[in-house]
Design a protein around this motif. Structure first.
Motif, PDB file in Angstrom:
ATOM      1  N   GLY A 194      27.323  36.423  39.653  1.00  0.00           N
ATOM      2  CA  GLY A 194      27.165  37.518  40.594  1.00  0.00           C
ATOM      3  C   GLY A 194      27.813  37.290  41.941  1.00  0.00           C
ATOM      4  N   GLU A 195      28.454  36.138  42.132  1.00  0.00           N
ATOM      5  CA  GLU A 195      29.080  35.823  43.409  1.00  0.00           C
ATOM      6  C   GLU A 195      30.578  36.151  43.360  1.00  0.00           C
ATOM      7  OE1 GLU A 195      27.484  34.694  46.171  1.00  0.00           O
ATOM      8  OE2 GLU A 195      25.629  34.982  45.007  1.00  0.00           O
ATOM      9  N   ARG A 196      31.125  36.473  44.531  1.00  0.00           N
ATOM     10  CA  ARG A 196      32.549  36.771  44.635  1.00  0.00           C
ATOM     11  C   ARG A 196      33.366  35.506  44.367  1.00  0.00           C
ATOM     12  NH1 ARG A 196      36.952  37.173  48.357  1.00  0.00           N
ATOM     13  NH2 ARG A 196      38.001  39.214  48.298  1.00  0.00           N
ATOM     14  N   VAL A 197      34.358  35.632  43.492  1.00  0.00           N
ATOM     15  CA  VAL A 197      35.227  34.503  43.168  1.00  0.00           C
ATOM     16  C   VAL A 197      36.238  34.330  44.303  1.00  0.00           C
ATOM     17  CG1 VAL A 197      36.945  33.656  41.518  1.00  0.00           C
ATOM     18  CG2 VAL A 197      34.944  34.901  40.696  1.00  0.00           C
ATOM     19  N   SER A 198      36.605  33.097  44.613  1.00  0.00           N
ATOM     20  CA  SER A 198      37.566  32.851  45.685  1.00  0.00           C
ATOM     21  C   SER A 198      38.948  33.372  45.310  1.00  0.00           C
ATOM     22  CB  SER A 198      37.665  31.350  45.980  1.00  0.00           C
ATOM     23  OG  SER A 198      38.287  30.668  44.898  1.00  0.00           O
ATOM     24  N   ASP A 199      39.766  33.624  46.323  1.00  0.00           N
ATOM     25  CA  ASP A 199      41.149  34.028  46.064  1.00  0.00           C
ATOM     26  C   ASP A 199      41.865  32.965  45.245  1.00  0.00           C
ATOM     27  OD1 ASP A 199      40.611  36.228  47.602  1.00  0.00           O
ATOM     28  OD2 ASP A 199      41.844  35.624  49.308  1.00  0.00           O
ATOM     29  N   ASP A 232      49.262  44.381  32.925  1.00  0.00           N
ATOM     30  CA  ASP A 232      49.475  44.300  34.368  1.00  0.00           C
ATOM     31  C   ASP A 232      48.182  43.903  35.057  1.00  0.00           C
ATOM     32  OD1 ASP A 232      52.131  45.114  34.239  1.00  0.00           O
ATOM     33  OD2 ASP A 232      51.651  47.232  34.564  1.00  0.00           O
ATOM     34  N   THR A 233      48.313  43.155  36.145  1.00  0.00           N
ATOM     35  CA  THR A 233      47.182  42.848  37.014  1.00  0.00           C
ATOM     36  C   THR A 233      47.634  42.905  38.456  1.00  0.00           C
ATOM     37  OG1 THR A 233      45.545  41.168  37.661  1.00  0.00           O
ATOM     38  CG2 THR A 233      47.648  40.354  36.813  1.00  0.00           C
ATOM     39  N   PHE A 234      46.733  43.345  39.326  1.00  0.00           N
ATOM     40  CA  PHE A 234      46.990  43.285  40.760  1.00  0.00           C
ATOM     41  C   PHE A 234      46.312  42.059  41.373  1.00  0.00           C
ATOM     42  CE2 PHE A 234      47.367  48.200  41.126  1.00  0.00           C
ATOM     43  CZ  PHE A 234      48.554  48.155  40.447  1.00  0.00           C
ATOM     44  N   GLY A 235      45.732  41.210  40.530  1.00  0.00           N
ATOM     45  CA  GLY A 235      45.014  40.055  41.055  1.00  0.00           C
ATOM     46  C   GLY A 235      43.723  40.454  41.745  1.00  0.00           C
ATOM     47  N   ASP A 236      43.025  41.434  41.158  1.00  0.00           N
ATOM     48  CA  ASP A 236      41.755  41.887  41.737  1.00  0.00           C
ATOM     49  C   ASP A 236      40.802  40.699  41.880  1.00  0.00           C
ATOM     50  OD1 ASP A 236      43.134  43.922  40.119  1.00  0.00           O
ATOM     51  OD2 ASP A 236      41.542  45.260  40.773  1.00  0.00           O
ATOM     52  N   VAL A 237      40.233  40.550  43.066  1.00  0.00           N
ATOM     53  CA  VAL A 237      39.257  39.482  43.295  1.00  0.00           C
ATOM     54  C   VAL A 237      37.961  39.894  42.622  1.00  0.00           C
ATOM     55  CG1 VAL A 237      38.024  38.127  44.998  1.00  0.00           C
ATOM     56  CG2 VAL A 237      40.378  38.838  45.440  1.00  0.00           C
ATOM     57  N   THR A 238      37.476  39.054  41.719  1.00  0.00           N
ATOM     58  CA  THR A 238      36.405  39.448  40.820  1.00  0.00           C
ATOM     59  C   THR A 238      35.036  38.925  41.248  1.00  0.00           C
ATOM     60  OG1 THR A 238      36.715  37.511  39.419  1.00  0.00           O
ATOM     61  CG2 THR A 238      38.076  39.430  38.932  1.00  0.00           C
ATOM     62  N   ILE A 239      34.051  39.347  40.499  1.00  0.00           N
ATOM     63  CA  ILE A 239      32.689  38.817  40.604  1.00  0.00           C
ATOM     64  C   ILE A 239      32.449  37.912  39.404  1.00  0.00           C
ATOM     65  CG2 ILE A 239      30.225  39.376  40.652  1.00  0.00           C
ATOM     66  CD1 ILE A 239      31.715  40.216  43.162  1.00  0.00           C
ATOM     67  N   GLY A 240      31.991  36.693  39.643  1.00  0.00           N
ATOM     68  CA  GLY A 240      31.747  35.762  38.549  1.00  0.00           C
ATOM     69  C   GLY A 240      30.487  36.096  37.782  1.00  0.00           C
ATOM     70  N   GLU A 241      30.233  35.367  36.706  1.00  0.00           N
ATOM     71  CA  GLU A 241      29.047  35.600  35.893  1.00  0.00           C
ATOM     72  C   GLU A 241      27.765  35.346  36.680  1.00  0.00           C
ATOM     73  OE1 GLU A 241      29.315  37.018  33.150  1.00  0.00           O
ATOM     74  OE2 GLU A 241      31.444  36.706  32.681  1.00  0.00           O
ATOM     75  N   ALA A 288      43.076  44.338  34.644  1.00  0.00           N
ATOM     76  CA  ALA A 288      42.217  43.849  35.728  1.00  0.00           C
ATOM     77  C   ALA A 288      41.823  45.042  36.589  1.00  0.00           C
ATOM     78  CB  ALA A 288      42.962  42.813  36.567  1.00  0.00           C
ATOM     79  N   ASN A 289      40.538  45.308  36.667  1.00  0.00           N
ATOM     80  CA  ASN A 289      40.060  46.487  37.382  1.00  0.00           C
ATOM     81  C   ASN A 289      38.850  46.131  38.227  1.00  0.00           C
ATOM     82  OD1 ASN A 289      41.667  48.868  36.059  1.00  0.00           O
ATOM     83  ND2 ASN A 289      41.004  47.601  34.350  1.00  0.00           N
ATOM     84  N   GLY A 290      39.067  46.080  39.541  1.00  0.00           N
ATOM     85  CA  GLY A 290      37.953  45.807  40.435  1.00  0.00           C
ATOM     86  C   GLY A 290      37.302  44.469  40.168  1.00  0.00           C
ATOM     87  N   THR A 291      35.997  44.476  40.019  1.00  0.00           N
ATOM     88  CA  THR A 291      35.227  43.235  39.940  1.00  0.00           C
ATOM     89  C   THR A 291      34.989  42.752  38.506  1.00  0.00           C
ATOM     90  OG1 THR A 291      33.196  44.563  40.041  1.00  0.00           O
ATOM     91  CG2 THR A 291      34.067  43.710  42.120  1.00  0.00           C
ATOM     92  N   LEU A 292      35.700  43.306  37.540  1.00  0.00           N
ATOM     93  CA  LEU A 292      35.553  42.878  36.151  1.00  0.00           C
ATOM     94  C   LEU A 292      35.762  41.367  36.036  1.00  0.00           C
ATOM     95  CD1 LEU A 292      35.101  44.368  33.411  1.00  0.00           C
ATOM     96  CD2 LEU A 292      37.588  44.319  33.133  1.00  0.00           C
ATOM     97  N   SER A 293      34.874  40.686  35.337  1.00  0.00           N
ATOM     98  CA  SER A 293      34.894  39.223  35.334  1.00  0.00           C
ATOM     99  C   SER A 293      36.046  38.660  34.505  1.00  0.00           C
ATOM    100  CB  SER A 293      33.570  38.680  34.788  1.00  0.00           C
ATOM    101  OG  SER A 293      33.483  38.901  33.387  1.00  0.00           O
TER     102      SER A 293
END
Length: 344
Positions: A20-25, A9-18, A313-318
């Motif tokens: 360190g920046e926030r990945v776009s929706d 399962d995933t909630f589509g958590d918006v992640t942090i890329g390698e 998928a949990n929080g900012t996990l890449s």
């Protein structure tokens, strides 16, 4: 031997890329499709996408994401985790899933629920004072729609239907579950309508849910229903070693828990709480393949579950770490769970 299907399962958590920046929706949504493809390739049984309407999660229309995944997968079942039925229209929900079922050649499933967030209610013009009646009435109507026969229905929260027929028709029907957080009333209602029971176990020991499983089976019997399926939804993460999994997961979970907890009055998440959660009495299935497999097998035995869905998928996990987790879950954890259950 008790056999169990393993899903994700995933909630589509918006992640942090390698970097360190926030990945776009948008990129997060594209990444989810790639994750579904890998889940199919490693032989997992189910891939679920949750519905949310807040900035931490990119997916507000799971069926569209699942349709994209359907076009690129062959065997894995595709569904929601969950569809917020209270703030949606049951007719449209049925139509969307019947369409997904056609595109996926019969692999669509729907997990219905009220959701753990309330943003969809004001967004779509619903009053929270109607929280209970909205779900009860919509579940009743959706149950009738699943029969794929003309429906006559009347309630207080939407227009009545008189002999309404809904399209498209499916080839073999749609598998439907209700997501339950742990109230006896919800368990009995799930059994009354004959849905599968999907237990969201996100805190504490799995064993405390055994009374709900027993209540579900007793209720099915009292309502004259066929035996039903029991599923489990819990968070987790798989890496090559316990230490690696914990070090990768903790910062991501901490960021997510603290952001949501600030709204709900929760205390800050801590390493001490995390170590309890990943332990035998906790609800987080994180560690090496062997650690995760042993914990899943124990939970399946305790609850007599038919399916276990790991919320990977949990929080900012890449994205990269999630792909590796999916790979290990399918190629290492799943076979080990089967062996442990067979040996027991």
């Amino acid at each position: 031997m008790h056999e169990v299907d393993l899903g994700l399962d995933t909630f589509g958590d918006v992640t942090i890329g390698e970097d360190g920046e926030r990945v776009s929706d948008a990129q997060t949504i594209r990444d989810i499709v790639e994750q579904a493809v890998v889940a199919d390739q490693v032989g997992l049984s189910f891939f679920g996408v949750g519905e949310h309407h807040r900035h931490e999660f990119a997916v507000s229309s799971p069926e569209l994401v699942l349709a994209a995944a359907a076009a690129r997968t062959d065997s894995i079942h595709l569904g929601t985790a969950v569809t917020v039925l209270s703030s949606d229209d049951p007719v449209r929900v049925y139509e969307r899933f019947a369409t997904l079922d056609a595109l996926s050649h019969g692999r669509a499933e729907v997990i219905l629920g009220r959701g753990s967030f309330i943003e969809s209610f004001p967004l779509f013009g619903y009053d929270l004072k109607d929280y209970e009646v909205l779900f009860e009435e919509r579940l009743d109507l959706f149950s009738q729609l699943l029969r794929e026969q003309p429906v006559t229905w009347q309630g207080t929260t939407r227009a009545a239907l008189a002999g309404a027929d809904v399209y498209p028709k499916t080839e073999h029907g749609i598998t439907a579950w209700v997501g339950v957080g742990g109230s006896p009333e919800s368990v009995v209602r799930t059994a009354r309508y004959g849905y599968g029971l999907m237990l969201a176990i996100i805190g504490g020991a799995a064993s405390r849910f055994r009374p709900y499983v027993d209540l579900y089976h007793r209720s099915l019997d009292s309502f004259g229903r066929d035996p039903g399926l029991v599923g489990i939804h819990s968070p987790g993460h798989v890496a090559d070693t316990d230490e690696q999994a914990w070090e990768e997961l903790y910062p991501a979970m901490e960021a997510n828990r603290n952001a949501i907890g600030a709204e709900r009055g929760w205390p800050p998440y801590s390493r001490l709480q995390f170590q309890h959660d990943v332990g035998p009495e906790g609800a987080v299935y994180a560690g090496s393949p062997e650690t995760v497999a042993r914990k899943i097998a124990a939970t399946v035995q305790t609850l007599g579950a038919d399916r276990f869905d790991l919320k990977y998928a949990n929080g900012t996990l890449s994205h990269g770490r999630m792909l590796r987790s999916i790979e290990l879950y399918g190629t290492k954890v799943a076979p080990m769970v089967g062996e442990l259950l067979a040996a027991s």
